[in-house]
Design a protein around this motif. Sequence first.
Motif, PDB file in Angstrom:
ATOM      1  N   PHE A 199       0.954  -1.563   0.539  1.00 22.60           N
ATOM      2  CA  PHE A 199      -0.211  -0.142  -0.072  1.00 22.60           C
ATOM      3  C   PHE A 199       0.712   1.417   0.209  1.00 22.60           C
ATOM      4  N   SER A 200       2.319   1.263   0.619  1.00 24.62           N
ATOM      5  CA  SER A 200       2.982   2.548   0.626  1.00 24.62           C
ATOM      6  C   SER A 200       3.374   2.784  -0.675  1.00 24.62           C
ATOM      7  N   LEU A 201       3.594   2.019  -1.972  1.00 16.88           N
ATOM      8  CA  LEU A 201       3.555   2.676  -2.851  1.00 16.88           C
ATOM      9  C   LEU A 201       2.594   3.014  -3.515  1.00 16.88           C
ATOM     10  N   PHE A 202       1.489   3.353  -3.036  1.00 17.92           N
ATOM     11  CA  PHE A 202      -0.169   4.009  -3.546  1.00 17.92           C
ATOM     12  C   PHE A 202      -0.704   4.875  -3.237  1.00 17.92           C
ATOM     13  N   GLY A 203      -0.165   4.896  -1.307  1.00 21.93           N
ATOM     14  CA  GLY A 203      -0.137   6.532  -1.217  1.00 21.93           C
ATOM     15  C   GLY A 203      -1.277   6.720  -0.780  1.00 21.93           C
ATOM     16  N   ALA A 204      -1.185   7.450   0.070  1.00 26.87           N
ATOM     17  CA  ALA A 204      -2.602   7.672   1.225  1.00 26.87           C
ATOM     18  C   ALA A 204      -3.889   8.138  -0.193  1.00 26.87           C
ATOM     19  N   LEU A 205      -3.072   9.726  -0.328  1.00 25.84           N
ATOM     20  CA  LEU A 205      -3.416   9.609  -1.406  1.00 25.84           C
ATOM     21  C   LEU A 205      -5.027   8.641  -2.739  1.00 25.84           C
ATOM     22  N   ILE A 206      -4.026   8.373  -3.170  1.00 22.68           N
ATOM     23  CA  ILE A 206      -4.428   7.001  -4.815  1.00 22.68           C
ATOM     24  C   ILE A 206      -5.355   6.036  -4.354  1.00 22.68           C
ATOM     25  N   ILE A 207      -5.331   5.699  -3.018  1.00 23.67           N
ATOM     26  CA  ILE A 207      -6.184   5.513  -1.811  1.00 23.67           C
ATOM     27  C   ILE A 207      -7.350   5.693  -1.474  1.00 23.67           C
ATOM     28  N   ALA A 208      -7.127   6.926  -1.077  1.00 26.23           N
ATOM     29  CA  ALA A 208      -8.582   7.920  -1.091  1.00 26.23           C
ATOM     30  C   ALA A 208      -9.419   7.741  -2.159  1.00 26.23           C
ATOM     31  N   LEU A 209      -8.777   7.916  -3.163  1.00 26.49           N
ATOM     32  CA  LEU A 209      -9.430   8.260  -4.711  1.00 26.49           C
ATOM     33  C   LEU A 209      -9.846   6.494  -4.842  1.00 26.49           C
ATOM     34  N   ILE A 210      -9.599   5.419  -4.852  1.00 23.56           N
ATOM     35  CA  ILE A 210     -10.281   4.247  -4.915  1.00 23.56           C
ATOM     36  C   ILE A 210     -11.338   4.357  -3.992  1.00 23.56           C
ATOM     37  N   ILE A 211     -11.698   4.626  -3.097  1.00 22.25           N
ATOM     38  CA  ILE A 211     -12.494   4.183  -2.133  1.00 22.25           C
ATOM     39  C   ILE A 211     -13.755   5.265  -2.044  1.00 22.25           C
ATOM     40  N   GLY A 212     -12.983   6.314  -2.446  1.00 24.90           N
ATOM     41  CA  GLY A 212     -14.157   7.112  -3.361  1.00 24.90           C
ATOM     42  C   GLY A 212     -14.660   6.737  -4.072  1.00 24.90           C
ATOM     43  N   MET A 213     -13.790   6.210  -5.814  1.00 25.70           N
ATOM     44  CA  MET A 213     -14.867   5.127  -6.773  1.00 25.70           C
ATOM     45  C   MET A 213     -15.041   4.368  -6.235  1.00 25.70           C
ATOM     46  N   ILE A 214     -15.183   3.701  -5.626  1.00 25.69           N
ATOM     47  CA  ILE A 214     -16.545   1.978  -5.150  1.00 25.69           C
ATOM     48  C   ILE A 214     -17.241   2.869  -3.786  1.00 25.69           C
ATOM     49  N   ILE A 215     -17.108   3.860  -3.263  1.00 23.45           N
ATOM     50  CA  ILE A 215     -18.605   4.161  -2.782  1.00 23.45           C
ATOM     51  C   ILE A 215     -19.555   4.935  -3.228  1.00 23.45           C
ATOM     52  N   GLN A 216     -19.481   5.662  -4.055  1.00 19.24           N
ATOM     53  CA  GLN A 216     -20.247   6.170  -5.554  1.00 19.24           C
ATOM     54  C   GLN A 216     -21.315   4.841  -5.469  1.00 19.24           C
ATOM     55  N   PHE A 217     -20.960   3.616  -5.959  1.00 20.13           N
ATOM     56  CA  PHE A 217     -22.256   2.606  -6.184  1.00 20.13           C
ATOM     57  C   PHE A 217     -23.011   2.454  -4.930  1.00 20.13           C
ATOM     58  N   PRO A 218     -22.154   2.822  -3.722  1.00 17.09           N
ATOM     59  CA  PRO A 218     -23.784   2.093  -2.234  1.00 17.09           C
ATOM     60  C   PRO A 218     -24.182   3.691  -2.016  1.00 17.09           C
ATOM     61  N   ILE A 219     -23.546   4.601  -2.758  1.00 16.68           N
ATOM     62  CA  ILE A 219     -24.170   5.985  -2.012  1.00 16.68           C
ATOM     63  C   ILE A 219     -25.182   6.353  -3.277  1.00 16.68           C
ATOM     64  N   ARG A 220     -25.008   5.822  -4.538  1.00 23.60           N
ATOM     65  CA  ARG A 220     -26.287   5.063  -5.171  1.00 23.60           C
ATOM     66  C   ARG A 220     -28.075   4.421  -5.271  1.00 23.60           C
ATOM     67  N   ALA A 221     -27.270   3.145  -4.529  1.00 23.86           N
ATOM     68  CA  ALA A 221     -28.052   2.142  -4.865  1.00 23.86           C
ATOM     69  C   ALA A 221     -29.045   2.462  -3.488  1.00 23.86           C
ATOM     70  N   TRP A 222     -28.009   3.416  -2.314  1.00 21.48           N
ATOM     71  CA  TRP A 222     -28.760   3.310  -0.896  1.00 21.48           C
ATOM     72  C   TRP A 222     -29.328   4.904  -0.318  1.00 21.48           C
ATOM     73  N   TYR A 223     -28.919   5.854  -1.299  1.00 23.21           N
ATOM     74  CA  TYR A 223     -28.832   6.795  -0.663  1.00 23.21           C
ATOM     75  C   TYR A 223     -30.030   7.651  -2.416  1.00 23.21           C
ATOM     76  N   VAL A 224     -29.096   7.732  -2.761  1.00 19.10           N
ATOM     77  CA  VAL A 224     -29.561   8.774  -4.219  1.00 19.10           C
ATOM     78  C   VAL A 224     -31.082   8.199  -4.295  1.00 19.10           C
ATOM     79  N   LYS A 225     -30.776   6.698  -4.420  1.00 19.74           N
ATOM     80  CA  LYS A 225     -31.559   5.711  -5.259  1.00 19.74           C
ATOM     81  C   LYS A 225     -32.254   6.819  -7.057  1.00 19.74           C
ATOM     82  N   ASP A 226     -33.912   7.298  -6.867  1.00 20.33           N
ATOM     83  CA  ASP A 226     -34.073   8.081  -7.766  1.00 20.33           C
ATOM     84  C   ASP A 226     -34.617   8.994  -7.386  1.00 20.33           C
ATOM     85  N   ASP A 227     -33.908   9.271  -6.482  1.00 16.99           N
ATOM     86  CA  ASP A 227     -34.226  11.120  -5.900  1.00 16.99           C
ATOM     87  C   ASP A 227     -33.654  12.795  -6.468  1.00 16.99           C
ATOM     88  N   PRO A 228     -34.101  12.972  -7.865  1.00 16.39           N
ATOM     89  CA  PRO A 228     -32.822  13.844  -8.863  1.00 16.39           C
ATOM     90  C   PRO A 228     -32.451  14.726  -7.618  1.00 16.39           C
TER      91      PRO A 228
END
Length: 352
Positions: A35-64
Amino acid sequence: MTWGKRIATKQMLLIAVLTLAAACVGVWLKQFPGFSLFGALIIALIIGMIIQFPIRAWYVKDDPERATGVKDAAGLISNKLLRLGIIMLGFRLNLQVLFTTGAKCLPLALGIVAVTVILTYAVARFLKVDPLLAILVACGTGTCGAAAVMGVSGSIKVGADRTEEKSNDEVIAVAIVAIMGTIFALVEIAVLPLLGLSQEQMGIVAGGSLHEIAHAIAAGEGLGATALEMATIMKLSRVLMLILVTIVVAIWWDRFHAEAPAGGKRKIAFPWFMLGFVAASVVTTLFLGQSKDVVTTLVDIATIFLGMAMAALGINVDFKAIARNGMPAFLASFLASIVLLALCIGIAVWLF
């Protein structure tokens, strides 16, 4: 919408908590091998890219309304905390060290950055990469990875219709330099000791050729104590060039690529936050040179802010845009990185 109304929303609270958690996880994970090769910023970016899916599925749903609120909150966090984080990252730079111990590295860093940025951009444009993505990848490859991509992006002004495209290009560029830096860090750790170079020379190569600070430090640690010291000095010399690069790119973009306003003169998006970066480095040089714990704490806070900005960027990313536009830019960075490594080896052998 006023600042108060944009900030005081449920969506802002949600995104702030999630991005803070992503940034903290990134800081924690970077301690471990791999993980040290990636660094904290890249790890955070990857986490953000992953959590967009549960945000859309569980929170946003079909609410514009919720979808718009999430997008606006993530955009605001990625924009403002990015600038604050880069300003605070200036506390890492002790100008006295760079202008004394690293005096020889500064002109070399200027040449390395100039050659790499120009070469990467030229190759990317030859491969039909859009100018915006091409310059972001070029600056990330030539200067200091994700921080350079985001810092340069802050100096580029685009129309409202291209804001989403710009965000996607930022993520593509950050991902490319992260992958490229990791690949070449592993290559250098394995190959440089076989070339008969001294530790000082290997440190110059690592600091001069690798993309993220995390990559240079990880490679330096794998090559020896002296290599680590020289890699850090050389890398920070390149980081200092970010100030010049952002200003030059702002002027260049305004002259050749900025869209003319409907009625009136264009206004250069001067990266004023880079003056804060300079001020922070001056504070370290004049007052905090011997206070390593204070500097470390400030840089850690900067990393949290930058991590939140990267996670927020990941939440808004369009994966289809990455798949559609990423490969030619990746190839341009890869080819330029090979030339950069060869150039740094030549410089190390000739001058050190």
